[in-house]
Enzyme design. Structure first.
Site, short mmCIF file in Angstrom:
data_model
loop_
_atom_site.label_atom_id
_atom_site.label_comp_id
_atom_site.label_asym_id
_atom_site.label_seq_id
_atom_site.Cartn_x
_atom_site.Cartn_y
_atom_site.Cartn_z
N GLU A 166 -49.92 45.30 15.58
CA GLU A 166 -49.25 43.93 15.37
C GLU A 166 -48.88 42.80 16.29
OE1 GLU A 166 -45.40 43.25 12.43
OE2 GLU A 166 -45.10 44.50 14.15
N GLY A 299 -41.91 49.99 22.50
CA GLY A 299 -40.87 50.11 21.70
C GLY A 299 -41.33 51.10 20.35
N MET A 301 -43.82 50.96 16.28
CA MET A 301 -44.61 50.10 15.45
C MET A 301 -44.70 50.76 14.02
SD MET A 301 -46.34 47.78 14.66
CE MET A 301 -47.02 47.28 12.98
N GLU A 302 -44.39 49.91 13.02
CA GLU A 302 -44.10 50.62 11.61
C GLU A 302 -45.49 51.06 10.90
OE1 GLU A 302 -43.90 46.06 11.07
OE2 GLU A 302 -43.33 47.58 12.64
N ASN A 303 -46.77 51.36 11.66
CA ASN A 303 -47.83 51.66 10.78
C ASN A 303 -47.68 52.71 9.67
OD1 ASN A 303 -49.25 50.87 13.32
ND2 ASN A 303 -48.27 52.70 14.24
N HIS A 335 -34.93 51.54 11.66
CA HIS A 335 -35.59 50.17 11.44
C HIS A 335 -37.01 50.38 11.15
CE1 HIS A 335 -36.29 46.15 13.16
NE2 HIS A 335 -37.68 46.47 13.18
N GLU A 336 -38.01 51.32 11.85
CA GLU A 336 -39.22 51.47 11.31
C GLU A 336 -39.44 52.09 10.31
OE1 GLU A 336 -41.21 49.85 13.26
OE2 GLU A 336 -39.87 49.73 15.00
N HIS A 339 -39.52 49.48 7.48
CA HIS A 339 -40.47 48.77 7.21
C HIS A 339 -41.39 49.37 6.24
CE1 HIS A 339 -40.05 45.61 10.22
NE2 HIS A 339 -40.00 46.37 11.07
N GLU A 358 -38.76 41.82 9.77
CA GLU A 358 -37.66 42.37 11.08
C GLU A 358 -36.57 42.15 10.78
OE1 GLU A 358 -39.04 43.89 12.91
OE2 GLU A 358 -41.28 43.56 12.95
#
Length: 890
Positions: A166, A299, A301-303, A335-336, A339, A358
């Site tokens: 991303e 951080g 990542m919301e794959n 949070h992730e 997503h 976000e």
């Protein structure tokens, strides 16, 4: 390595097939309800040809870092064309054919645009075609695309590869339509050494040996998704799993660390059930892995189906982590995982609506923390996020939540506090305005209507209004479609025994002192405002448009505007009500007291109040007040300390700050009797770190004593104090202590421990030690992930900004090669905000590399304004602050 037995594999395949059928059915239904226009979605690629599905085979070379691959892309040609354009970066095209060799393409690439154009001798007829591309990409050493991570183990250094795509780096792995509106299915196959484990978006459907030492691993096809959600991680990995209502939740780690993933695994299981209920659409994939990566990026990542985390953000080890670390781990997982719905299931059509991803994930993470761990008081203690957003939003270089994005370089700049934290604050305010149940009903309608597709902000407002039966588009649009922070000016006057409250809108602005620029244009908002007496319930909640007047209790009553602190706006009180509020401060709810303190400091920053008014407020605070209040105070005092570096005002400011904070530390003590996971533990650590920075001799001596005891017996120093004590020791380090910190970092194989010691060493204020740290960033010893942070720490905490800047300029090309384009576009402008003078602003303005992309120019403009604002605060606030301190003698 987990290898399923044949009967389990057949069951898994049945589950995957069932899920795929369901996805296709829902996707067909959703397409009929899409309200966004694909053809008019912003972006760079033409829409005459669109991908339907990718079948990708990659053969990563873990040694040479070459990435050969072959992909077959089913495409839909929407109108006849001889050319199609897609994205590719640092990719060599070997062979490109259409429809099983019916045509062969000529390939031309544009490095600046990050595209490849395929030209055919005969036009491609409208309809479906199969495009086969053989190519070689590369595995990067910096954390974008597919990247390598070398990490220490007890058996020596090992390597894994992982991905971070991303906003626009899938194009670094395989040629693709790398824009969020081009959703397609991805079927991945990888050829890797047999002893390694590969993790992707979907479950493994089969493995077969290849040659003597390799194996081919095939994954089930994904549902339709955007290319930036693709994931691949390969290494000597282990996986621990749990079942969550038929979905396999996994935590994937390097060898020997799965036990540290237990808290993450348990958290993910309960979050999945709660999210399934809240969103009204169940998580549709058969598995969800949480992957701990010991480097590459900082951080998470919301794959879809395979979320990657920097290792220290996911794993919890009670031997090295403070108990309070669970808060951050839970929050980032929440949070992730949010997503998986906001971003993955329903995706913004273009990066101008990034906040739909976000802002909502940030809001939902805090909501989930409040649901499962109310004792953490996550809304109250997360107050700093809104404060940061409001401080940036008050500037000329702010942007609307919903902002135009021209290209991939500008998309990177959108990942900021306004997108995340202003978005989060707006959603919380709208939920409060509509009511929690109506808001959730609207979210469920939105999810059902746009599942597996793309959406816009307008789609969300329609769903919420339909569910709530209440118009909110005007309220919401006034906050999403224009930049800026509302200011509510509140004045009270007495009419006999009755008090009248007058409210009017203004724009809250923080601008450089004496700027020649035209004033910022006025703004008008529709603001939900709760008003009531201190300590009481709101007696009125209005939608403020322009101005309003009302009765507000008896004459002299303390009236609080933004009661409960749900609203996204600042409040400026008149002298009468300000005095009444100051007297009533002890009777306020904590969130209201925090709101008054934060707004008071912001008004000083904006030049709408004198420092004396803020200091008078601090004098009225109780040392026993809540952690959130004192954290806000610590933030403002740390800002004054930073601004006064190398100036005559600093001794007075530091003495004043110590006089405010030492009584608080004396109250909580170094060794509390309460839980290791309470707010007092966090406040204690913050106070120790800050007082060490401020040169408190007693705190420094105690930190050194405890660190010496820790070196003799690690159990002598509680995990809750290790970060703070090590930080203070680092700031005041001599050569022997510095060398000991580096030795501890080099010895450890635990990521959070290594970071603790490296960052402490980088905090040393001795210039010679700072030079040694900077030299270390070029050696390859440090995880490349932390190199920018280490350089910044030398400049900020180590207070050697000029030395660090000279180093960056002298070694820019070497650092850029290691760190990638984000170092040029983002790091350098952000780094320069360590300065407050016009000369360094001019150096940044003349630093050509950071102006080479439109995204870089955005970052430079923001940094130049930040430097100018800091310079104005130096000249306007520091003198007034030191004068007040001299008179009032702390």
């Amino acid at each position: 390595m987990n290898k399923p037995a044949s009967h389990l594999k057949r069951a898994l395949l049945r589950r995957v097939a069932t899920a795929a059928a369901l996805l296709l059915a829902m996707a067909a239904s959703a397409r009929a309800e899409q309200t966004f226009s694909f053809d008019h979605t912003p972006g760079k690629l033409p829409k005459t040809v669109v991908p339907v599905s990718y079948a990708i085979e990659l053969t990563p070379d873990m040694t040479s870092l070459a990435l050969p691959g072959v992909e077959t892309v089913e495409i839909e040609v929407r109108q006849p064309t001889r050319q199609l354009t897609l994205n590719a970066v640092s990719t060599t095209f070997t062979d490109v054919t259409l429809d099983d060799g019916a045509q062969r393409a000529e390939v031309t690439t544009d490095a600046a645009a990050q595209t490849a154009t395929l030209s055919f001798a005969q036009p491609l007829a409208a309809g479906r075609h199969r495009l086969r591309i053989a190519f070689t990409a590369q595995i990067n050493r910096f954390g974008t695309g597919l990247f390598s991570v070398d990490y220490p183990t007890r058996d020596g250094t090992k390597r894994l590869i992982s991905s971070k795509l991303e906003p626009a780096d899938a194009r670094r792995i395989f040629p693709c339509w790398d824009e969020p509106a081009f959703k397609a299915s991805f079927a991945l196959t990888v050829v890797i050494p047999r002893h390694l484990l590969a993790v992707g978006n979907m479950p493994v459907t089969g493995e077969q040996p290849v040659g003597d030492n390799l194996k081919k691993v095939a994954f089930a096809p994904t549902p339709k998704m955007s290319s930036y959600l693709f994931v691949l991680t390969v290494g000597e990995l282990e996986r621990v799993t749990a079942d969550a209502g038929g979905v396999t939740i996994g935590v994937v780690t390097t060898e020997g660390k799965t036990g540290q993933g237990r808290f993450a695994l348990d958290s993910a299981v309960k979050l999945l059930a709660w999210y399934n209920d809240y969103f009204g659409v169940k998580y549709p994939l058969p598995k969800l892995d949480l992957i701990a990566v010991p480097g590459g990026f900082g951080g998470a990542m919301e794959n879809w189906g395979g979320i990657t985390f920097f290792e220290s953000r996911l794993l919890f080890d009670p031997a090295t982590n403070a108990e309070t670390a669970r808060r951050g781990i839970f929050a980032i997982i929440a949070h992730e995982m949010a997503h998986m719905w906001f971003g993955d299931l329903v995706t913004m059509a273009w990066w101008d609506n990034l906040w739909l991803n976000e802002g909502f994930a940030s809001w939902m993470a805090t909501k989930a923390s409040a649901q499962f761990y109310p004792q953490w008081q996550s809304w109250l203690n997360g107050y700093g996020a809104k404060q940061l957003a409001m401080s940036l939003d008050a500037r000329r270089t702010s942007h609307p939540i919903q902002q135009p994005i021209a290209d991939h370089s500008e998309a990177v700049t959108a990942f900021d506090a306004i997108t995340y934290s202003k978005g989060q604050a707006l959603i919380r305010m709208l939920e409060n305005y509509l009511g929690e149940q109506a808001f959730r009903d609207g979210i469920r309608k939105y999810m059902a209507a746009h599942a597996y597709g793309n959406s816009t902000t307008a789609d969300l407002w329609r769903a919420l209004e339909s569910a709530a039966g209440k118009t909110i588009t005007g309220v919401a649009a006034s906050f999403t479609e224009q930049d800026g922070v509302p200011l509510v000016v509140a004045r009270t006057d007495c009419d006999g025994a009755v008090q009248r409250l007058t409210l009017r809108q203004d724009r809250f602005v923080i601008a450089p002192l004496g700027t020649d620029a035209a004033p910022l244009p006025p703004r008008s908002w529709q603001i939900p405002v709760a008003i009531g007496p201190v300590g009481g319930r709101p007696f009125d909640e209005i939608l403020l448009q322009g101005s309003a007047e009302m009765a507000a209790g008896g004459c002299g009553d303390a009236i609080k505007v933004n009661l409960g602190d749900i609203g996204y706006f600042r409040v400026e009180y008149g002298p009468k009500n300000r005095g009444a509020l100051l007297s009533a401060l002890p009777r306020m709810q904590v969130n209201d007291r925090l709101n008054v303190v934060a707004d008071s400091w912001a008004l000083v920053q904006a030049g709408r109040a004198e420092p004396a008014t803020y200091f008078a407020l601090l004098d009225a605070l109780d040392p026993a007040d809540h952690r959130a209040v004192w954290d806000q105070v610590i933030s403002s005092l740390a800002a004054l300390n930073r601004l006064s570096r190398d100036r005559a005002e600093r001794p007075a400011i530091q003495a004043y700050a110590r006089s405010k904070l030492r009584p608080v530390l004396d109250r909580v003590g170094w060794d509390g009797a309460g839980s290791a996971d309470d707010d007092t533990a966090l406040l204690r650590a913050s106070l120790i770190s800050t007082l060490g920075d401020l040169g408190d001799a007693t705190v420094v001596a105690e930190a050194k004593r405890r660190f010496a005891a820790f070196l003799e017996d690690p159990n002598a120093l509680p995990t809750a104090l290790r970060d703070a004590v090590t930080h203070v020791v680092g700031v005041t380090a001599d050569r022997a202590t510095y060398d000991r910190l580096l030795a501890l970092a080099r010895k450890s194989t635990v990521t959070n421990e290594r970071l603790r010691y490296y960052y402490a060493a980088a905090s040393a204020r001795d210039p010679e030690l700072a030079r040694a740290t900077l030299a270390l960033t070029l050696t390859g010893e440090l995880p490349e992930t932390i190199v920018p942070g280490i350089i910044s720490t030398v400049a900020s905490t180590g207070e050697q900004p000029q030395l660090a800047w000279d180093f960056v300029r002298q070694n820019f090309e070497a650092l850029l090669a290691k760190q990638g384009p984000n170092f040029r576009d983002g790091f350098v402008p952000n780094f320069m905000t360590n300065f407050t003078d016009a000369a360094h602003a001019a150096e940044l303005a003349a630093f050509a590399p950071s102006h080479s992309t439109s995204g870089g120019r955005v970052m430079v403009a923001r940094a130049l304004e930040s430097i100018a604002i800091s310079g104005g605060l130096v000249s306007r606030v520091l003198t007034a602050a030191s004068d007040w301190i001299r008179v009032h003698k702390p």
